[in-house]
Motif scaffolding. Structure first.
Motif, PDB file in Angstrom:
ATOM      1  N   LEU A  45      -4.520 -19.541   1.273  1.00  0.00           N
ATOM      2  CA  LEU A  45      -3.689 -19.835   1.151  1.00  0.00           C
ATOM      3  C   LEU A  45      -2.367 -18.937   0.914  1.00  0.00           C
ATOM      4  O   LEU A  45      -1.222 -19.241   1.284  1.00  0.00           O
ATOM      5  CB  LEU A  45      -3.351 -21.206   0.022  1.00  0.00           C
ATOM      6  CG  LEU A  45      -4.085 -22.258   0.119  1.00  0.00           C
ATOM      7  CD1 LEU A  45      -3.995 -23.215  -1.029  1.00  0.00           C
ATOM      8  CD2 LEU A  45      -4.070 -22.982   1.503  1.00  0.00           C
ATOM      9  N   ALA A  46      -2.912 -17.815   0.834  1.00  0.00           N
ATOM     10  CA  ALA A  46      -1.817 -16.584   0.627  1.00  0.00           C
ATOM     11  C   ALA A  46      -2.577 -15.231   0.743  1.00  0.00           C
ATOM     12  O   ALA A  46      -3.790 -15.200   0.687  1.00  0.00           O
ATOM     13  CB  ALA A  46      -1.337 -16.750  -0.901  1.00  0.00           C
ATOM     14  N   VAL A  47      -1.776 -14.348   0.943  1.00  0.00           N
ATOM     15  CA  VAL A  47      -2.073 -13.037   1.289  1.00  0.00           C
ATOM     16  C   VAL A  47      -2.859 -12.420  -0.147  1.00  0.00           C
ATOM     17  O   VAL A  47      -2.310 -12.714  -1.104  1.00  0.00           O
ATOM     18  CB  VAL A  47      -1.080 -12.043   1.801  1.00  0.00           C
ATOM     19  CG1 VAL A  47       0.048 -11.858   0.776  1.00  0.00           C
ATOM     20  CG2 VAL A  47      -1.706 -10.787   2.437  1.00  0.00           C
ATOM     21  N   THR A  48      -3.985 -11.390   0.116  1.00  0.00           N
ATOM     22  CA  THR A  48      -4.327 -10.872  -1.124  1.00  0.00           C
ATOM     23  C   THR A  48      -3.453  -9.926  -1.684  1.00  0.00           C
ATOM     24  O   THR A  48      -2.975  -9.324  -1.065  1.00  0.00           O
ATOM     25  CB  THR A  48      -5.758 -10.142  -0.734  1.00  0.00           C
ATOM     26  OG1 THR A  48      -6.422 -10.974   0.196  1.00  0.00           O
ATOM     27  CG2 THR A  48      -6.531  -9.588  -1.932  1.00  0.00           C
ATOM     28  N   MET A  49      -3.578 -10.032  -3.111  1.00  0.00           N
ATOM     29  CA  MET A  49      -2.494  -8.771  -3.596  1.00  0.00           C
ATOM     30  C   MET A  49      -2.864  -7.489  -3.677  1.00  0.00           C
ATOM     31  O   MET A  49      -4.126  -7.306  -3.742  1.00  0.00           O
ATOM     32  CB  MET A  49      -2.260  -9.349  -5.188  1.00  0.00           C
ATOM     33  CG  MET A  49      -1.585 -10.777  -5.170  1.00  0.00           C
ATOM     34  SD  MET A  49       0.197 -10.512  -4.570  1.00  0.00           S
ATOM     35  CE  MET A  49       0.281 -11.516  -3.020  1.00  0.00           C
TER      36      MET A  49
ATOM     37  N   VAL B 213       5.262 -16.571  -6.031  1.00  0.00           N
ATOM     38  CA  VAL B 213       4.585 -16.649  -7.081  1.00  0.00           C
ATOM     39  C   VAL B 213       4.835 -15.353  -7.980  1.00  0.00           C
ATOM     40  O   VAL B 213       5.616 -14.531  -7.700  1.00  0.00           O
ATOM     41  CB  VAL B 213       3.039 -16.521  -6.422  1.00  0.00           C
ATOM     42  CG1 VAL B 213       2.596 -17.705  -5.874  1.00  0.00           C
ATOM     43  CG2 VAL B 213       3.039 -15.130  -5.741  1.00  0.00           C
ATOM     44  N   ASP B 214       4.113 -15.174  -9.219  1.00  0.00           N
ATOM     45  CA  ASP B 214       4.481 -13.951  -9.981  1.00  0.00           C
ATOM     46  C   ASP B 214       3.279 -13.215  -9.892  1.00  0.00           C
ATOM     47  O   ASP B 214       2.064 -13.637 -10.190  1.00  0.00           O
ATOM     48  CB  ASP B 214       4.576 -14.502 -11.432  1.00  0.00           C
ATOM     49  CG  ASP B 214       4.805 -13.587 -12.270  1.00  0.00           C
ATOM     50  OD1 ASP B 214       4.850 -12.297 -12.069  1.00  0.00           O
ATOM     51  OD2 ASP B 214       5.376 -13.892 -13.569  1.00  0.00           O
ATOM     52  N   ILE B 215       3.558 -12.046  -9.458  1.00  0.00           N
ATOM     53  CA  ILE B 215       2.518 -11.058  -9.364  1.00  0.00           C
ATOM     54  C   ILE B 215       1.644 -10.834 -10.403  1.00  0.00           C
ATOM     55  O   ILE B 215       0.109 -10.543 -10.403  1.00  0.00           O
ATOM     56  CB  ILE B 215       2.950  -9.664  -8.538  1.00  0.00           C
ATOM     57  CG1 ILE B 215       1.571  -8.714  -8.186  1.00  0.00           C
ATOM     58  CG2 ILE B 215       4.127  -9.053  -9.476  1.00  0.00           C
ATOM     59  CD1 ILE B 215       2.025  -7.410  -7.967  1.00  0.00           C
ATOM     60  N   ARG B 216       2.308 -10.866 -11.433  1.00  0.00           N
ATOM     61  CA  ARG B 216       1.729 -10.848 -12.948  1.00  0.00           C
ATOM     62  C   ARG B 216       0.198 -11.869 -13.292  1.00  0.00           C
ATOM     63  O   ARG B 216      -0.478 -11.584 -13.806  1.00  0.00           O
ATOM     64  CB  ARG B 216       2.550 -10.901 -14.052  1.00  0.00           C
ATOM     65  CG  ARG B 216       3.431  -9.461 -14.528  1.00  0.00           C
ATOM     66  CD  ARG B 216       4.435  -9.854 -15.078  1.00  0.00           C
ATOM     67  NE  ARG B 216       5.445 -11.029 -14.713  1.00  0.00           N
ATOM     68  CZ  ARG B 216       6.708 -11.070 -15.336  1.00  0.00           C
ATOM     69  NH1 ARG B 216       7.028 -10.529 -16.424  1.00  0.00           N
ATOM     70  NH2 ARG B 216       7.589 -11.811 -14.956  1.00  0.00           N
ATOM     71  N   GLY B 217       0.375 -12.941 -12.260  1.00  0.00           N
ATOM     72  CA  GLY B 217      -0.774 -13.496 -12.395  1.00  0.00           C
ATOM     73  C   GLY B 217      -2.142 -12.907 -11.636  1.00  0.00           C
ATOM     74  O   GLY B 217      -3.091 -13.619 -11.927  1.00  0.00           O
ATOM     75  N   ALA B 218      -1.814 -12.024 -10.971  1.00  0.00           N
ATOM     76  CA  ALA B 218      -2.945 -11.196 -10.323  1.00  0.00           C
ATOM     77  C   ALA B 218      -3.205  -9.933 -10.842  1.00  0.00           C
ATOM     78  O   ALA B 218      -4.206  -9.256 -10.863  1.00  0.00           O
ATOM     79  CB  ALA B 218      -2.852 -11.088  -8.721  1.00  0.00           C
TER      80      ALA B 218
ATOM     81  N   HIS C 202      -6.056 -12.926  -6.135  1.00  0.00           N
ATOM     82  CA  HIS C 202      -5.503 -13.987  -5.614  1.00  0.00           C
ATOM     83  C   HIS C 202      -4.479 -14.671  -6.472  1.00  0.00           C
ATOM     84  O   HIS C 202      -4.334 -14.185  -7.800  1.00  0.00           O
ATOM     85  CB  HIS C 202      -6.458 -15.334  -5.632  1.00  0.00           C
ATOM     86  CG  HIS C 202      -7.809 -15.049  -4.853  1.00  0.00           C
ATOM     87  ND1 HIS C 202      -7.972 -15.366  -3.410  1.00  0.00           N
ATOM     88  CD2 HIS C 202      -8.976 -14.528  -5.295  1.00  0.00           C
ATOM     89  CE1 HIS C 202      -8.863 -15.279  -3.256  1.00  0.00           C
ATOM     90  NE2 HIS C 202      -9.751 -14.630  -4.303  1.00  0.00           N
ATOM     91  N   VAL C 203      -3.332 -15.187  -5.854  1.00  0.00           N
ATOM     92  CA  VAL C 203      -2.243 -15.601  -6.709  1.00  0.00           C
ATOM     93  C   VAL C 203      -2.066 -17.181  -6.531  1.00  0.00           C
ATOM     94  O   VAL C 203      -2.371 -17.699  -5.269  1.00  0.00           O
ATOM     95  CB  VAL C 203      -0.832 -15.217  -6.536  1.00  0.00           C
ATOM     96  CG1 VAL C 203      -1.065 -13.535  -7.125  1.00  0.00           C
ATOM     97  CG2 VAL C 203      -0.717 -14.769  -4.810  1.00  0.00           C
ATOM     98  N   GLY C 204      -1.664 -17.808  -7.258  1.00  0.00           N
ATOM     99  CA  GLY C 204      -1.062 -19.232  -7.386  1.00  0.00           C
ATOM    100  C   GLY C 204      -2.115 -20.392  -6.584  1.00  0.00           C
ATOM    101  O   GLY C 204      -3.282 -20.059  -7.122  1.00  0.00           O
TER     102      GLY C 204
ATOM    103  N   THR D 268       0.589  -3.694 -18.278  1.00  0.00           N
ATOM    104  CA  THR D 268       1.300  -4.041 -17.221  1.00  0.00           C
ATOM    105  C   THR D 268       1.178  -3.531 -15.787  1.00  0.00           C
ATOM    106  O   THR D 268       0.396  -2.554 -15.780  1.00  0.00           O
ATOM    107  CB  THR D 268       2.896  -3.857 -17.389  1.00  0.00           C
ATOM    108  OG1 THR D 268       3.046  -2.343 -17.569  1.00  0.00           O
ATOM    109  CG2 THR D 268       3.494  -4.291 -18.846  1.00  0.00           C
ATOM    110  N   ILE D 269       1.778  -4.100 -14.842  1.00  0.00           N
ATOM    111  CA  ILE D 269       1.597  -3.574 -13.277  1.00  0.00           C
ATOM    112  C   ILE D 269       2.099  -2.140 -13.251  1.00  0.00           C
ATOM    113  O   ILE D 269       1.354  -1.396 -12.602  1.00  0.00           O
ATOM    114  CB  ILE D 269       1.876  -4.486 -12.529  1.00  0.00           C
ATOM    115  CG1 ILE D 269       1.558  -4.003 -10.951  1.00  0.00           C
ATOM    116  CG2 ILE D 269       3.402  -4.848 -12.471  1.00  0.00           C
ATOM    117  CD1 ILE D 269       0.430  -3.679 -10.651  1.00  0.00           C
TER     118      ILE D 269
END
Lengths: 381, 265
Positions: free
Chosen positions: B261-265, A222-227, B50-52, A240-241
């Motif tokens: 489904l995935a770890v918290t960021m 996944v792209d951390i930039r989604g969160a 959350h991601v994805g 940006t992060i």
């Protein structure tokens, strides 16, 4: 300046509050724990989503979290509400940290109603016994303060975070402990922190903890930039992060970095630490408190009511508009730096003094409101 | 048996106003609103970073709970800066045919105003829901969730003309209750074995069947049935559909556990 006072615990730690914590050992005990805490003056409870299923690979991490939270010196005694004998190891772990703990097994009382009836009586006795503790002068070396930000905006790295950094530097210089957290929000700032490490080992750990996080995100595909940054961060002007991170790291001032600790792991000697936590406000707050922080200083640009059941959370706004808008939720306004009413230094001093006042007993907004958000960190999916 | 006919044609066997926090940061405000207005609420620790697939799944779980037919209306309580944006969540719940109001802590200007707005929204919905009469509940509108497969029980429930939905594989019982509520179950039958304590869910009555005699004996107050035959379970489901509270409802258990489904960021 306020004299620091606290409750000297038998195990040598110092609390700045004296709570009776009613803690469910598993989800199925949530309701009973809540009902007991509601019925007993001075008791607090949290609820959570840990079911304690056999073979869960997160069991060790969760046990460390719950144990550390219960063993925080702000807690005078713990009523652990469990289901049956399966919860005895958690009770033993809490007792092993020098905490007073009573295990109430619902299975010995026919279910929730019987457990609540018995638990209220036990909780009242525990509350009476801890009411005898009195505050006494407390050494600064016994104080640990979490440094957190949530709902950051473009001003976070300019006002509230560097002012908190000044407060952190003063605390560390006087022998206290402060803890920065949220590793995802240190991406891009790891080398700056590593350069301040007290030795090469700490420097390597600082870099490794950020790189390990980045690799784990890549492994997820996944792209951390989604969160990161969040929708609120973006509305607040962060792009940006890395920009968010450089502002977030300002909370740690310029003190030497004494160590990097795992989630919910208490540090051993005073100084500035980084704890390996996610960016999630509540997971990290629980980690910091489970790691022994008695106070959390929390900067916010977008505004949040966050608080912990057992640790005062001092909230500092990055801008005056949100401070005024969210009246009663935020304790201090670092937006005054922008208008020239305060300098970074004077605001840092104010935050420093406010931390000591809160430690000495002054209630925070979140304590007045009874905020007690709680979250269990999981790593296996 | 009667139920509450929803705008989408489904029937609820309870008539809840649900106060739904979009993020852990608004759970205390949601709890206060629910306590002061007599609504139900869930407490959860999610909604941010959350991601994805985990993001989509979490949003879906919240929407599923909010659109369960036992819920007549929803008040979404948002902080404002969270990953699962409360306004978008409210819109998606509305798009799914549910009555919804939105309250944002940052938008309203703090906890106190958000709580006041939330209380008002609950009161309006309550009045609206209470004004609608209960209607006869058709058998083919009944959906029963089973949190563990049981062919004999399934056949007996289906023989009544009711639909039965099974829990997805790989979930814990508490996680499966979220999924079953999202699948439209009005009642969940929870089959508990050795070492398994009974659970509840905020918007669905849970009929807890204690199939392990030792566990049943130890926690009998929180179970609805012990080692019961299929007919007894069906009869208890029928009573629950007709409005008799389950043990989980009597004690107010609302054990929301989200499968992640995935770890918290």
């Amino acid at each position: 300046m306020t004299e620091l006072t606290g409750y000297r615990r038998a195990n040598g730690t110092w609390g700045v509050r004296n709570h009776l914590l009613v803690l469910p050992a598993r989800t199925a005990a949530n309701r009973a724990a809540e009902e007991i805490a509601d019925a007993v003056e001075g008791a607090v409870s949290v609820t959570h989503e840990w079911e304690g299923l056999p073979g869960d690979p997160d069991a060790g991490l969760v046990a460390r979290t719950l144990t550390g939270f219960a063993a925080n010196p702000n807690v005078g005694a713990v009523l652990l509400v469990g289901i049956d004998d399966g919860d005895r190891p958690l009770a033993r772990a809490i007792a092993g940290r020098g905490q007073t703990v009573h295990l109430l097994a619902m299975a010995e009382h026919g279910g929730t109603a019987g457990a609540v009836a018995a638990g209220v009586g036990i909780a009242e006795r525990l509350a009476t016994s801890i009411a005898g503790w009195e505050r006494e002068p407390m050494p600064l070396s016994a104080l640990a303060v979490g440094l957190e930000c949530g709902g950051s905006d473009a001003l976070s790295g300019i006002t509230a975070n560097p002012a908190l950094g000044i407060a952190s530097d003063r605390l560390v210089a006087a022998g206290a402990t402060t803890m920065l957290s949220e590793v995802p929000e240190l991406v891009g700032a790891e080398e700056i922190l590593a350069a301040r490490a007290i030795n090469d080992d700490v420097a390597r750990r600082m870099v490794a903890v950020v790189h390990d996080f980045e690799r784990s995100v890549e492994a997820l595909g996944v792209d951390i930039r989604g969160a990161q940054p969040t929708p609120g961060n973006i509305d607040g002007g962060l792009t940006t992060i890395e920009e968010k991170s450089l502002g977030a790291a300002k909370k740690a001032g310029n003190a030497p970095l004494t160590g990097v600790v795992d989630f919910a792991e208490p540090p051993t000697i005073p100084g500035l630490y980084v704890m390996d936590t996610p960016g999630h406000d509540i997971e990290q707050m629980v980690g910091l408190v489970a790691g022994g922080c008695q106070v959390v200083a929390f900067t916010t640009g977008r505004g949040t009511p966050t608080g912990s059941a057992i640790a005062p959370c001092l909230k500092i706004s990055t801008n005056t508009a949100i401070f005024e808008r969210m009246e009663g939720d935020i304790d201090l306004d670092a937006g005054a730096i922008l208008t020239g009413e305060e300098t970074l230094q004077s605001m840092g001093d104010r935050i420093h003094d406010a931390i000591l006042e809160v430690a000495a007993g002054a209630p925070t907004c979140s304590e007045r409101r009874g905020n007690r958000e709680f979250a269990i960190r999981r790593t296996h999916y | 048996m009667t139920g509450r006919r929803r705008p989408d044609g489904r029937y609820g066997v309870r008539d809840h106003v649900l106060v739904l926090p979009s993020v852990v940061c608004s759970t205390n405000a949601a709890e206060t609103i629910a306590r002061e207005s007599g609504a139900v609420h869930i407490t959860h620790q999610h909604g941010c970073l959350h991601v994805g697939d985990d993001l989509r799944h979490t949003e879906g779980a919240l929407i599923g709970t909010a659109t369960n037919p036992n819920v007549g209306a929803v008040v979404v309580v948002s902080l404002g800066c969270e990953t699962i944006q409360g306004r978008r969540l409210a819109r998606r719940i509305e798009d799914a045919g549910q009555r919804v109001a939105f309250v944002g802590i940052q938008a309203e200007g703090g906890t106190e105003r958000a709580v006041a707005a939330g209380r008002d929204a609950v009161a309006e919905f309550r009045e609206l829901l209470d004004a609608a009469p209960a209607e006869p509940l058709p058998d083919d509108a009944v959906v029963v969730g089973l949190d563990r497969p049981d062919d004999a029980l399934r056949a007996a429930l289906e023989a009544r003309g009711w639909q039965v939905v099974d829990a997805p594989e790989g979930l814990s019982a508490a996680e499966s209750h979220v999924a079953l509520a999202g699948a439209g179950a009005q009642v969940i039958v929870s089959l508990r074995g050795a070492g398994e304590a009974p659970l509840g869910f905020a918007v669905c009555p849970v009929v807890a069947v204690g199939r392990d005699p030792a566990m049943y004996a130890a926690l009998h107050d929180d179970f609805d049935l012990g080692e019961a035959g299929v007919d007894e379970v069906v009869a208890r489901v029928e009573a629950t559909l007709a409005g008799e509270p389950t043990a989980s409802e009597r004690r107010g258990a609302r054990d929301f556990v989200l499968h992640r489904l995935a770890v918290t960021m």
